[in-house]
Design a protein around this motif. Structure first.
Motif, PDB file in Angstrom:
ATOM      1  N   LEU A   1     -18.171 -25.459 -64.880  1.00 24.61           N
ATOM      2  CA  LEU A   1     -16.861 -26.102 -64.772  1.00 24.61           C
ATOM      3  C   LEU A   1     -16.726 -26.870 -63.463  1.00 24.61           C
ATOM      4  CD1 LEU A   1     -14.200 -26.610 -66.142  1.00 24.61           C
ATOM      5  CD2 LEU A   1     -13.317 -24.477 -65.230  1.00 24.61           C
ATOM      6  N   ILE A   2     -17.318 -26.357 -62.413  1.00 23.48           N
ATOM      7  CA  ILE A   2     -17.296 -27.074 -61.124  1.00 23.48           C
ATOM      8  C   ILE A   2     -18.014 -28.415 -61.284  1.00 23.48           C
ATOM      9  CG2 ILE A   2     -18.217 -27.086 -58.761  1.00 23.48           C
ATOM     10  CD1 ILE A   2     -17.732 -24.041 -58.712  1.00 23.48           C
ATOM     11  N   LYS A   3     -19.182 -28.388 -61.939  1.00 21.55           N
ATOM     12  CA  LYS A   3     -19.950 -29.630 -62.132  1.00 21.55           C
ATOM     13  C   LYS A   3     -19.161 -30.605 -62.999  1.00 21.55           C
ATOM     14  CE  LYS A   3     -24.432 -27.392 -61.999  1.00 21.55           C
ATOM     15  NZ  LYS A   3     -25.464 -26.791 -62.826  1.00 21.55           N
ATOM     16  N   LYS A   4     -18.514 -30.068 -64.035  1.00 26.84           N
ATOM     17  CA  LYS A   4     -17.763 -30.917 -64.951  1.00 26.84           C
ATOM     18  C   LYS A   4     -16.592 -31.577 -64.211  1.00 26.84           C
ATOM     19  CE  LYS A   4     -15.229 -30.569 -69.304  1.00 26.84           C
ATOM     20  NZ  LYS A   4     -14.622 -29.626 -70.235  1.00 26.84           N
ATOM     21  N   LYS A   5     -15.944 -30.802 -63.358  1.00 28.04           N
ATOM     22  CA  LYS A   5     -14.794 -31.344 -62.619  1.00 28.04           C
ATOM     23  C   LYS A   5     -15.238 -32.416 -61.635  1.00 28.04           C
ATOM     24  CE  LYS A   5     -11.389 -28.687 -61.302  1.00 28.04           C
ATOM     25  NZ  LYS A   5     -10.490 -27.620 -60.850  1.00 28.04           N
ATOM     26  N   LYS A   6     -16.414 -32.234 -61.048  1.00 25.64           N
ATOM     27  CA  LYS A   6     -16.943 -33.230 -60.108  1.00 25.64           C
ATOM     28  C   LYS A   6     -17.171 -34.543 -60.830  1.00 25.64           C
ATOM     29  CE  LYS A   6     -19.514 -31.043 -56.396  1.00 25.64           C
ATOM     30  NZ  LYS A   6     -20.738 -30.387 -56.029  1.00 25.64           N
ATOM     31  N   LEU A   7     -17.772 -34.459 -62.041  1.00 24.46           N
ATOM     32  CA  LEU A   7     -18.042 -35.667 -62.828  1.00 24.46           C
ATOM     33  C   LEU A   7     -16.737 -36.333 -63.239  1.00 24.46           C
ATOM     34  CD1 LEU A   7     -20.967 -34.661 -65.184  1.00 24.46           C
ATOM     35  CD2 LEU A   7     -20.949 -36.551 -63.574  1.00 24.46           C
ATOM     36  N   THR A   8     -15.775 -35.522 -63.652  1.00 20.56           N
ATOM     37  CA  THR A   8     -14.479 -36.057 -64.080  1.00 20.56           C
ATOM     38  C   THR A   8     -13.819 -36.802 -62.920  1.00 20.56           C
ATOM     39  OG1 THR A   8     -14.231 -34.120 -65.479  1.00 20.56           O
ATOM     40  CG2 THR A   8     -12.291 -35.483 -65.192  1.00 20.56           C
ATOM     41  N   ARG A   9     -13.917 -36.210 -61.717  1.00 17.13           N
ATOM     42  CA  ARG A   9     -13.303 -36.864 -60.538  1.00 17.13           C
ATOM     43  C   ARG A   9     -13.991 -38.177 -60.262  1.00 17.13           C
ATOM     44  NH1 ARG A   9     -12.321 -31.854 -57.856  1.00 17.13           N
ATOM     45  NH2 ARG A   9     -14.346 -31.853 -56.868  1.00 17.13           N
ATOM     46  N   LEU A  10     -15.298 -38.216 -60.477  1.00 14.87           N
ATOM     47  CA  LEU A  10     -16.079 -39.423 -60.234  1.00 14.87           C
ATOM     48  C   LEU A  10     -15.648 -40.543 -61.165  1.00 14.87           C
ATOM     49  CD1 LEU A  10     -18.601 -40.012 -58.435  1.00 14.87           C
ATOM     50  CD2 LEU A  10     -19.976 -39.623 -60.425  1.00 14.87           C
ATOM     51  N   PHE A  11     -15.448 -40.207 -62.433  1.00 14.32           N
ATOM     52  CA  PHE A  11     -15.150 -41.242 -63.411  1.00 14.32           C
ATOM     53  C   PHE A  11     -13.681 -41.582 -63.546  1.00 14.32           C
ATOM     54  CE2 PHE A  11     -19.192 -42.379 -64.827  1.00 14.32           C
ATOM     55  CZ  PHE A  11     -19.973 -41.255 -64.855  1.00 14.32           C
TER      56      PHE A  11
ATOM     57  N   ASP B   1     -10.630 -37.622 -53.311  1.00 11.67           N
ATOM     58  CA  ASP B   1     -11.464 -36.448 -53.113  1.00 11.67           C
ATOM     59  C   ASP B   1     -10.686 -35.246 -52.636  1.00 11.67           C
ATOM     60  OD1 ASP B   1     -14.451 -38.169 -51.961  1.00 11.67           O
ATOM     61  OD2 ASP B   1     -13.783 -37.503 -53.930  1.00 11.67           O
ATOM     62  N   GLU B   2      -9.458 -35.460 -52.330  1.00 12.33           N
ATOM     63  CA  GLU B   2      -8.634 -34.336 -51.832  1.00 12.33           C
ATOM     64  C   GLU B   2      -8.448 -33.311 -52.935  1.00 12.33           C
ATOM     65  OE1 GLU B   2      -5.639 -36.793 -48.997  1.00 12.33           O
ATOM     66  OE2 GLU B   2      -4.793 -35.130 -50.128  1.00 12.33           O
ATOM     67  N   ILE B   3      -8.564 -32.068 -52.545  1.00  8.61           N
ATOM     68  CA  ILE B   3      -8.364 -31.022 -53.545  1.00  8.61           C
ATOM     69  C   ILE B   3      -6.868 -30.833 -53.735  1.00  8.61           C
ATOM     70  CG2 ILE B   3      -8.701 -28.567 -54.017  1.00  8.61           C
ATOM     71  CD1 ILE B   3     -11.177 -28.883 -52.098  1.00  8.61           C
ATOM     72  N   VAL B   4      -6.452 -30.980 -54.980  1.00  8.15           N
ATOM     73  CA  VAL B   4      -5.020 -30.827 -55.247  1.00  8.15           C
ATOM     74  C   VAL B   4      -4.723 -29.341 -55.291  1.00  8.15           C
ATOM     75  CG1 VAL B   4      -3.214 -31.222 -56.937  1.00  8.15           C
ATOM     76  CG2 VAL B   4      -4.953 -32.966 -56.558  1.00  8.15           C
ATOM     77  N   GLU B   5      -3.809 -28.938 -54.451  1.00  9.76           N
ATOM     78  CA  GLU B   5      -3.482 -27.510 -54.406  1.00  9.76           C
ATOM     79  C   GLU B   5      -2.679 -27.148 -55.632  1.00  9.76           C
ATOM     80  OE1 GLU B   5      -3.285 -27.129 -49.594  1.00  9.76           O
ATOM     81  OE2 GLU B   5      -1.801 -26.079 -50.784  1.00  9.76           O
ATOM     82  N   ASN B   6      -3.253 -26.329 -56.435  1.00  9.36           N
ATOM     83  CA  ASN B   6      -2.566 -25.964 -57.660  1.00  9.36           C
ATOM     84  C   ASN B   6      -2.756 -24.478 -57.889  1.00  9.36           C
ATOM     85  OD1 ASN B   6      -1.507 -25.716 -60.171  1.00  9.36           O
ATOM     86  ND2 ASN B   6      -3.261 -26.597 -61.213  1.00  9.36           N
ATOM     87  N   SER B   7      -1.813 -23.711 -57.475  1.00  8.99           N
ATOM     88  CA  SER B   7      -1.965 -22.277 -57.671  1.00  8.99           C
ATOM     89  C   SER B   7      -1.681 -21.912 -59.121  1.00  8.99           C
ATOM     90  CB  SER B   7      -1.041 -21.516 -56.725  1.00  8.99           C
ATOM     91  OG  SER B   7       0.295 -21.934 -56.937  1.00  8.99           O
TER      92      SER B   7
END
Lengths: 203, 184
Positions: free
Chosen positions: B86-96, B101-107
């Motif tokens: 899921l980390i890898k998938k999220k990285k790709l999603t952010r790329l496309f 690059d800021e991590i959105v704080e979402n508790s």
């Protein structure tokens, strides 16, 4: 070992007893080392505190029912999703046919051309090469799916280097000789020795 | 009433068709699954998604579990793999999606930890953990939060103990620097 490494190993209990004693002595003698150690210890303490946290029981109670709802729910047939899959599959199928068709056409054309070139004698091949090198499209057999260099290499197959070939490629005689290996020169020299040419000259 | 609690018995019972035994196993391990996913992903919704995925895998694949390791080790490996994916998938999603690059704080679920003070401390540490490269984060979490030895981590991840120790050291040092910067 750097100071940081010593501190981490000390916290992780990875120092030998002697190293441990030495570190403790150094800490007693150095305020800086002690302060640095305290900073690392804070990480360890904070981590341990957070480890003890428990999740809200209400959340935990909701996990399994949600799983069961999804798992036990009857599978619905989604027209939109299945149409999408069908379209994708069809597209892949069509693309595969187009690619394979081009591949086999190219192969068939290549086979036809190979057979044709093998049927030609040397002079006919040289004639074709001259036309190809002159960029004149003379023959209908020239294929759109093969590049000109590929066609040229087909016609060159088994072509012996002689004066006409040299003229076609605008090669000077000495260039032909310089391109030959020692073994090739030996073979040609032996052929000259055995040929009528020398005997005529001798006469 | 004979309450089955042993993992082996529960699994055998589930495989014989008793869904209640699966429910007992799920309740036994769900919190640990959640915490590992949460520490790796830094987000409640993602961690919750991983919990659901792992339960699904457990339900469909428990028949393949051969007791060569403890059940929790098997579950943990699935959780760790899914989290990394899921980390890898999220990285790709952010790329496309050209997101920042800021991590959105979402508790996500606001009251996941009831105590407010504890929740704030947790969120602070979570932010620091998210700053670590994935490999460092993984070994830091497995060592400090999940209490695995280097040998166990090496068996699960396939990495050498030397590499793990190096990653752990760098993670520890980075965490110290981040906490120092944030005036702990």
């Amino acid at each position: 070992m750097t100071t940081d490494e010593r501190i981490v190993k000390y916290i992780e209990n990875e120092l030998s007893p002697q190293e441990r004693n030495a570190f403790e002595v150094d800490m007693n003698n150095s305020v800086e080392l002690r302060e640095e150690f305290e900073k690392y210890l804070k990480v360890y303490v904070e981590t341990n505190e957070i480890k003890k946290l428990k999740l809200n029981p209400l959340y935990l109670a909701s996990v399994l029912p949600e799983f069961r709802d999804k798992f036990d729910a009857p599978k619905t047939f989604s027209v939109k999703r299945n149409l999408g899959y069908a379209f994708g599959a069809m597209l892949v199928f069509i693309l595969s046919i187009v690619v394979l068709k081009n591949f086999f056409n190219a192969k068939t054309e290549l086979t036809d051309l190979q057979e044709f070139t093998q049927s030609l004698n040397e002079n006919q091949r040289i004639e074709l090469l001259k036309n190809l090198n002159g960029d004149q499209v003379v023959f209908e057999i020239i294929s759109d799916s093969l590049y000109k260099p590929e066609l040229i290499s087909l016609f060159e197959t088994n072509l012996k280097v002689n004066n006409e070939v040299a003229e076609t490629y605008d090669i000077e005689y000495h260039e032909i000789i310089s391109g030959l290996s020692k073994d090739e020169v030996d073979v040609i020299y032996k052929e000259i020795l055995n040929s009528d040419l020398l005997k005529k000259d001798a006469l | 009433m004979n309450v089955k609690t042993d993992d082996y018995e529960l699994i055998q019972d589930f495989l014989s068709g008793n869904e209640q035994s699966f429910n007992i196993l799920a309740r036994k391990y769900q919190e640990r699954i959640y915490w590992h996913a949460r520490r790796m992903l830094g987000d409640h919704d993602d961690a919750h998604e991983i919990v659901q995925q792992v339960l699904l895998v457990m339900h469909s694949k428990l028949n393949t579990f051969n007791f060569s390791s403890a059940l929790y080790t098997w579950i943990y490996k699935i959780t760790a793999t899914r989290s990394l994916n899921l980390i890898k998938k999220k990285k790709l999603t952010r790329l496309f999606t050209f997101n920042s690059d800021e991590i959105v704080e979402n508790s996500g679920y606001e009251n996941i930890i009831e105590d407010i003070e504890a929740r704030e401390r947790f969120i602070k540490m979570e932010k620091h953990l998210n700053s670590l490269p994935v490999k460092q984060r993984q070994v830091f979490v497995m060592r400090n939060y999940d209490d695995f030895s280097y040998e166990e981590i090496s068996n699960m991840t396939g990495k050498s103990i030397g590499t793990l120790k190096a990653n752990y050291f760098h993670a520890f040092r980075k965490m110290k620097e981040l906490m120092e910067k944030n005036d702990y």
